[in-house]
Design a protein around this motif. Structure first.
Motif, PDB file in Angstrom:
ATOM      1  N   MET A  43    -103.405 -13.236 -48.713  1.00 46.74           N
ATOM      2  CA  MET A  43    -104.057 -13.820 -47.545  1.00 46.74           C
ATOM      3  C   MET A  43    -105.178 -14.782 -47.948  1.00 46.74           C
ATOM      4  SD  MET A  43    -104.285 -10.280 -45.322  1.00 46.74           S
ATOM      5  CE  MET A  43    -104.674 -10.923 -43.684  1.00 46.74           C
ATOM      6  N   SER A  44    -105.399 -14.895 -49.285  1.00 46.08           N
ATOM      7  CA  SER A  44    -106.493 -15.723 -49.835  1.00 46.08           C
ATOM      8  C   SER A  44    -107.873 -15.250 -49.386  1.00 46.08           C
ATOM      9  CB  SER A  44    -106.297 -17.205 -49.459  1.00 46.08           C
ATOM     10  OG  SER A  44    -105.093 -17.689 -50.000  1.00 46.08           O
ATOM     11  N   PHE A  45    -107.987 -13.921 -49.121  1.00 44.11           N
ATOM     12  CA  PHE A  45    -109.284 -13.329 -48.777  1.00 44.11           C
ATOM     13  C   PHE A  45    -109.925 -12.818 -50.074  1.00 44.11           C
ATOM     14  CE2 PHE A  45    -107.928 -12.039 -44.177  1.00 44.11           C
ATOM     15  CZ  PHE A  45    -107.901 -13.378 -43.820  1.00 44.11           C
ATOM     16  N   VAL A  97     -95.415  -0.916 -46.422  1.00 44.65           N
ATOM     17  CA  VAL A  97     -96.394  -1.934 -46.849  1.00 44.65           C
ATOM     18  C   VAL A  97     -95.699  -3.007 -47.683  1.00 44.65           C
ATOM     19  CG1 VAL A  97     -98.457  -2.367 -48.239  1.00 44.65           C
ATOM     20  CG2 VAL A  97     -98.368  -0.361 -46.759  1.00 44.65           C
ATOM     21  N   SER A  98     -94.844  -2.581 -48.617  1.00 44.03           N
ATOM     22  CA  SER A  98     -94.109  -3.537 -49.452  1.00 44.03           C
ATOM     23  C   SER A  98     -93.226  -4.439 -48.599  1.00 44.03           C
ATOM     24  CB  SER A  98     -93.249  -2.782 -50.478  1.00 44.03           C
ATOM     25  OG  SER A  98     -94.061  -2.020 -51.341  1.00 44.03           O
ATOM     26  N   VAL A  99     -92.597  -3.816 -47.577  1.00 45.98           N
ATOM     27  CA  VAL A  99     -91.763  -4.574 -46.651  1.00 45.98           C
ATOM     28  C   VAL A  99     -92.602  -5.623 -45.921  1.00 45.98           C
ATOM     29  CG1 VAL A  99     -90.491  -4.410 -44.468  1.00 45.98           C
ATOM     30  CG2 VAL A  99     -90.026  -2.777 -46.309  1.00 45.98           C
ATOM     31  N   CYS A 100     -93.783  -5.206 -45.438  1.00 44.08           N
ATOM     32  CA  CYS A 100     -94.681  -6.117 -44.718  1.00 44.08           C
ATOM     33  C   CYS A 100     -95.096  -7.291 -45.599  1.00 44.08           C
ATOM     34  CB  CYS A 100     -95.929  -5.361 -44.241  1.00 44.08           C
ATOM     35  SG  CYS A 100     -95.602  -4.183 -42.914  1.00 44.08           S
ATOM     36  N   CYS A 101     -95.387  -6.999 -46.869  1.00 40.28           N
ATOM     37  CA  CYS A 101     -95.789  -8.060 -47.807  1.00 40.28           C
ATOM     38  C   CYS A 101     -94.640  -9.033 -48.037  1.00 40.28           C
ATOM     39  CB  CYS A 101     -96.230  -7.460 -49.132  1.00 40.28           C
ATOM     40  SG  CYS A 101     -97.782  -6.540 -49.023  1.00 40.28           S
ATOM     41  N   LYS A 114     -95.849 -10.007 -43.065  1.00 37.56           N
ATOM     42  CA  LYS A 114     -96.517  -9.259 -41.993  1.00 37.56           C
ATOM     43  C   LYS A 114     -97.777  -8.627 -42.600  1.00 37.56           C
ATOM     44  CE  LYS A 114     -92.941  -9.711 -39.123  1.00 37.56           C
ATOM     45  NZ  LYS A 114     -92.990 -10.396 -37.813  1.00 37.56           N
ATOM     46  N   LEU A 115     -98.662  -9.478 -43.085  1.00 39.04           N
ATOM     47  CA  LEU A 115     -99.782  -9.011 -43.897  1.00 39.04           C
ATOM     48  C   LEU A 115    -100.818  -8.242 -43.087  1.00 39.04           C
ATOM     49  CD1 LEU A 115    -100.206 -12.166 -46.153  1.00 39.04           C
ATOM     50  CD2 LEU A 115     -99.013 -10.044 -46.698  1.00 39.04           C
ATOM     51  N   ASP A 116    -101.014  -8.618 -41.827  1.00 33.62           N
ATOM     52  CA  ASP A 116    -101.974  -7.894 -40.997  1.00 33.62           C
ATOM     53  C   ASP A 116    -101.552  -6.436 -40.814  1.00 33.62           C
ATOM     54  OD1 ASP A 116    -103.550 -10.097 -40.706  1.00 33.62           O
ATOM     55  OD2 ASP A 116    -102.646 -10.744 -38.814  1.00 33.62           O
ATOM     56  N   LEU A 117    -100.255  -6.232 -40.577  1.00 35.45           N
ATOM     57  CA  LEU A 117     -99.721  -4.878 -40.421  1.00 35.45           C
ATOM     58  C   LEU A 117     -99.809  -4.114 -41.741  1.00 35.45           C
ATOM     59  CD1 LEU A 117     -98.304  -2.745 -38.697  1.00 35.45           C
ATOM     60  CD2 LEU A 117     -96.116  -3.835 -39.256  1.00 35.45           C
ATOM     61  N   GLY A 118     -99.488  -4.798 -42.849  1.00 32.85           N
ATOM     62  CA  GLY A 118     -99.598  -4.167 -44.159  1.00 32.85           C
ATOM     63  C   GLY A 118    -101.019  -3.736 -44.462  1.00 32.85           C
ATOM     64  N   ASN A 166    -103.008   2.718 -53.750  1.00 30.63           N
ATOM     65  CA  ASN A 166    -103.361   2.237 -52.405  1.00 30.63           C
ATOM     66  C   ASN A 166    -104.314   1.046 -52.486  1.00 30.63           C
ATOM     67  OD1 ASN A 166    -101.860   4.327 -51.273  1.00 30.63           O
ATOM     68  ND2 ASN A 166    -103.611   5.712 -51.197  1.00 30.63           N
ATOM     69  N   TYR A 167    -105.294   1.144 -53.374  1.00 34.73           N
ATOM     70  CA  TYR A 167    -106.265   0.056 -53.541  1.00 34.73           C
ATOM     71  C   TYR A 167    -105.595  -1.186 -54.128  1.00 34.73           C
ATOM     72  CZ  TYR A 167    -109.864   3.604 -52.743  1.00 34.73           C
ATOM     73  OH  TYR A 167    -110.644   4.592 -52.197  1.00 34.73           O
ATOM     74  N   VAL A 168    -104.665  -0.959 -55.050  1.00 32.23           N
ATOM     75  CA  VAL A 168    -103.950  -2.086 -55.657  1.00 32.23           C
ATOM     76  C   VAL A 168    -103.133  -2.818 -54.594  1.00 32.23           C
ATOM     77  CG1 VAL A 168    -102.181  -2.732 -57.350  1.00 32.23           C
ATOM     78  CG2 VAL A 168    -103.896  -0.997 -57.928  1.00 32.23           C
ATOM     79  N   LEU A 169    -102.484  -2.041 -53.693  1.00 28.87           N
ATOM     80  CA  LEU A 169    -101.713  -2.646 -52.612  1.00 28.87           C
ATOM     81  C   LEU A 169    -102.602  -3.506 -51.710  1.00 28.87           C
ATOM     82  CD1 LEU A 169     -99.297   0.211 -51.417  1.00 28.87           C
ATOM     83  CD2 LEU A 169     -98.616  -2.034 -52.250  1.00 28.87           C
ATOM     84  N   LEU A 170    -103.758  -2.932 -51.326  1.00 32.63           N
ATOM     85  CA  LEU A 170    -104.668  -3.660 -50.436  1.00 32.63           C
ATOM     86  C   LEU A 170    -105.217  -4.908 -51.121  1.00 32.63           C
ATOM     87  CD1 LEU A 170    -106.017  -3.702 -47.677  1.00 32.63           C
ATOM     88  CD2 LEU A 170    -107.877  -2.305 -48.623  1.00 32.63           C
ATOM     89  N   SER A 171    -105.532  -4.782 -52.406  1.00 29.53           N
ATOM     90  CA  SER A 171    -106.029  -5.917 -53.170  1.00 29.53           C
ATOM     91  C   SER A 171    -104.988  -7.037 -53.225  1.00 29.53           C
ATOM     92  CB  SER A 171    -106.384  -5.456 -54.593  1.00 29.53           C
ATOM     93  OG  SER A 171    -106.800  -6.541 -55.383  1.00 29.53           O
ATOM     94  N   SER A 172    -103.720  -6.667 -53.400  1.00 27.65           N
ATOM     95  CA  SER A 172    -102.635  -7.658 -53.456  1.00 27.65           C
ATOM     96  C   SER A 172    -102.453  -8.344 -52.113  1.00 27.65           C
ATOM     97  CB  SER A 172    -101.322  -6.969 -53.857  1.00 27.65           C
ATOM     98  OG  SER A 172    -101.437  -6.384 -55.136  1.00 27.65           O
TER      99      SER A 172
END
Length: 463
Positions: A430-432, A390-394, A398-402, A419-425
Motif C-alpha cells: 500500500m506504500s504506507f 489474507v494471502s488471497v486478499c493480497c 483487497k488490501l484493506d480487508l487483508g 502475523n506481523y510479517v503479513l501486516l508489514s507486507s
C-alpha cells in the motif's frame, strides 16, 4: 481330577467362543462349576472378551465389589492391561488397572511394562511415563530390550520426550532392528528427518540389518526432506538387500517419489503393483503427488479410477483431491467433490478440508465467496484459514480487508511473528512506509524476530 477336568472344559469353551452372547453363557458355566476365582480362566475370559470389544464386561465381572474373586495374580492383571492398552479409546483404563495391580500388592514383571508404556504413549502423558520409567528402573527391568523399546516408543510419542528416548537408546546394552526402528520412527514423528537418516546410516555402520518397518520410516524421512537422490539410494538399497515388496513398502516408495517431485516414477511403481495390493494409501499418495506438482486433471482422473476400482476414499484422499482442484483452478470440480465427500461418503469435514476450499476460492479470485464460505463453516476458523484469506486478499488487491483480518490475528496471537510479517507486507504494497516501520518497531519492542527463510540441498550424499 474332576476340578482339573472342569477347568479344561471351561478353557476349551472359551477358546471356541465366537460371540458375546456365548461368552455370557460360558461365564454362567464358569460360576456354576466353581471357577469364578480361577485366575487362569479369568485371564482367558478377559482375553476372549477383548475380541468382541467387551473388555469392560469381563472386568466388571472380575473386579466388581460384589465379586467373590479374591485371588489376583500377575498374569491376570497383565492380560487386563494388555487388552485395554490395545484399544484406542480405553488406554487410560490400562493405567487404572496398573495402579489397581500395585494397590493389591501384585508384583509387575517384565511383561507388564511394555503394555503400561504403550498406554502411556497412547495418551501422550510424559509425566506418567517418567513415573513408570522410575518403577522400571527400581525393579531392575531396564536391561530388558522389550521394556526399553517400549520406553523409547513412549518417550517419542510424548511432546518434548525425544531427548529422554535418545538417552534410553544410548544406554541400551543390547539393541535390535526393533530398537533402531523405534528410535528412527521417533525422529520421523518429531519431524527430525535429518536425524532419522543419520541414525539409519549409523545402523548400517554397526551392522544391524534393518527390517521392512525401518525402510518405510526412512523413506518417510526422505519424503519429508524432499530428498530425491537420497530416496533413490534407499530404493537401490531395498533392491540390493532383496526386501520383499509388500504393500506398505510399495506405498512408502510411491509416497516418497511423489513428494520429492518424481511423479512419473511414482506412477510407474503404482502401475507395477498388483491391482489386488493397491490400497487407499496407494491411490491417495499418488493423488497428493499429482496435486502438489500441478497435475490437477490427472489427480481427478486417478480419483475416478479409484472409485471404479471399488475402493472408498477416506478423509485424507479428499484433502489431496481438493488440493489438486485448488492448484489447477478447478472451482466447480472442487465444490462438487466437497459436496460428494459430505453427502455421499458421509465424511465429516476437518479444518484442513475447509482450508482447501478457502484456498480454492481465493486462488480463483472469488474473495467474497471465500469469506461467505468461512462465515458458513460449522467450526471456528483457525489461524491457518485466516492467513490463507489474507494471502488471497493480497493477491487480489483487497488490501484493506487483508489489513483488517491481520490486525485481528495480531490481537488473538500477539507473539506470532508471521502475523506481523503479513501486516508489514500489506503496508509495503500500500506504500504506507510509516506504518510498515511502526510494525517493525512493535516487533522489536516485544522481542519478536522474523524467522529467516531456509531451504535444504543435497550435497555429497547428504542433506
Amino acid at each position: 481330577m474332576y476340578k482339573r477336568a472342569a477347568e479344561q472344559n471351561c478353557l476349551s469353551l472359551l477358546q471356541l467362543c465366537n460371540s458375546l452372547s456365548k461368552l455370557t453363557q460360558i461365564q454362567a458355566q464358569i460360576i456354576k462349576l466353581g471357577h469364578k476365582n480361577n485366575p487362569l480362566i479369568l485371564s482367558k475370559l478377559t482375553s476372549i472378551s477383548s475380541r468382541f470389544d467387551a473388555i469392560n464386561y469381563a472386568c466388571s465381572f472380575i473386579f466388581s465389589p460384589e465379586s467373590e474373586t479374591h485371588y489376583y495374580d500377575t498374569f491376570l492383571f497383565n492380560t487386563v492391561i494388555e487388552s485395554y492398552a490395545g484399544t484406542a479409546k480405553f488406554k487410560r483404563a490400562a493405567i487404572h488397572y496398573y495402579k489397581e495391580m500395585l494397590s493389591h500388592c501384585v508384583e509387575p514383571n517384565n511383561y507388564t511394562y511394555p503394555f503400561v508404556l504403550k498406554a502411556c504413549a497412547g495418551i501422550k502423558d510424559l509425566s506418567l511415563g517418567k513415573t513408570v520409567h522410575g518403577s522400571v528402573w527400581k525393579l531392575g527391568f531396564s536391561p530388558d530390550p522389550h521394556v526399553s523399546n517400549a520406553m523409547i516408543h513412549m518417550y517419542c510419542s510424548c511432546e518434548s520426550g525425544i531427548e529422554f528416548a535418545e538417552k534410553v537408546f544410548d544406554e541400551m546394552a543390547e539393541t535390535s532392528s526393533v530398537s533402531w526402528s523405534t528410535m528412527i520412527g521417533g525422529y520421523v514423528r518429531c519431524r527430525m528427518s535429518s536425524e532419522a537418516i543419520r541414525l539409519f546410516r549409523k545402523m548400517q555402520v554397526v551392522g544391524v540389518r534393518p527390517d521392512e518397518i525401518t525402510m518405510v520410516l526412512v523413506l518417510s524421512a526422505c519424503a519429508d526432506l524432499g530428498s530425491l537422490e537420497l530416496g533413490k539410494s534407499i530404493e537401490s538399497f531395498i533392491e540390493n538387500e532383496k526386501f520383499e515388496m509388500r504393500t506398505e513398502l510399495c506405498n512408502a516408495l510411491i509416497d516418497m517419489f511423489a513428494k520429492c517431485g518424481d511423479v512419473d516414477k511414482a506412477l510407474r511403481l503404482f502401475k507395477d503393483m498388483p491391482t489386488s495390493k493397491r490400497t487407499v494409501v496407494s491411490w491417495t499418495s499418488l493423488i497428493f503427488g499429482m496435486a502438489l506438482n500441478g497435475r490437477g486433471l490427472e489427480a481427478i482422473s486417478l480419483f475416478e479410477e479409484m472409485k471404479q476400482a471399488g475402493l472408498g476414499p477416506d478423509e485424507v484422499t479428499f484433502i489431496g483431491l481438493l488440493t489438486a482442484c485448488s492448484h489447477a483452478g478447478l472451482v466447480e470440480e472442487g465444490e462438487t467433490y466437497f459436496d460428494l465427500m459430505v453427502n455421499y461418503y458421509g465424511i465429516v469435514p476437518r479444518i484442513e478440508h475447509y482450508g482447501c476450499m478457502v484456498d480454492l476460492l481465493g486462488r480463483a479470485g472469488l474473495v467474497k465467496k471465500a469469506l461467505e464460505f468461512v462465515d458458513r463453516m460449522p467450526v471456528a476458523p483457525n489461524h491457518v484459514i485466516w492467513r490463507t484469506l489474507v494471502s488471497v486478499c493480497c493477491g487480489q488487491d483487497k488490501l484493506d480487508l487483508g489489513e483488517k483480518i491481520t490486525k485481528e490475528l495480531i490481537a488473538n496471537e500477539p507473539m506470532e511473528e508471521s502475523n506481523y510479517v503479513l501486516l508489514s507486507s500489506i503496508y509495503a504494497k500500500m506504500s504506507f512506509w510509516g506504518k510498515k516501520t511502526t510494525v517493525r518497531k512493535a516487533m522489536t519492542k516485544k522481542g519478536i524476530r522474523k524467522v529467516s527463510g531456509s531451504t535444504v540441498i543435497e550435497l555429497d550424499d547428504g542433506v
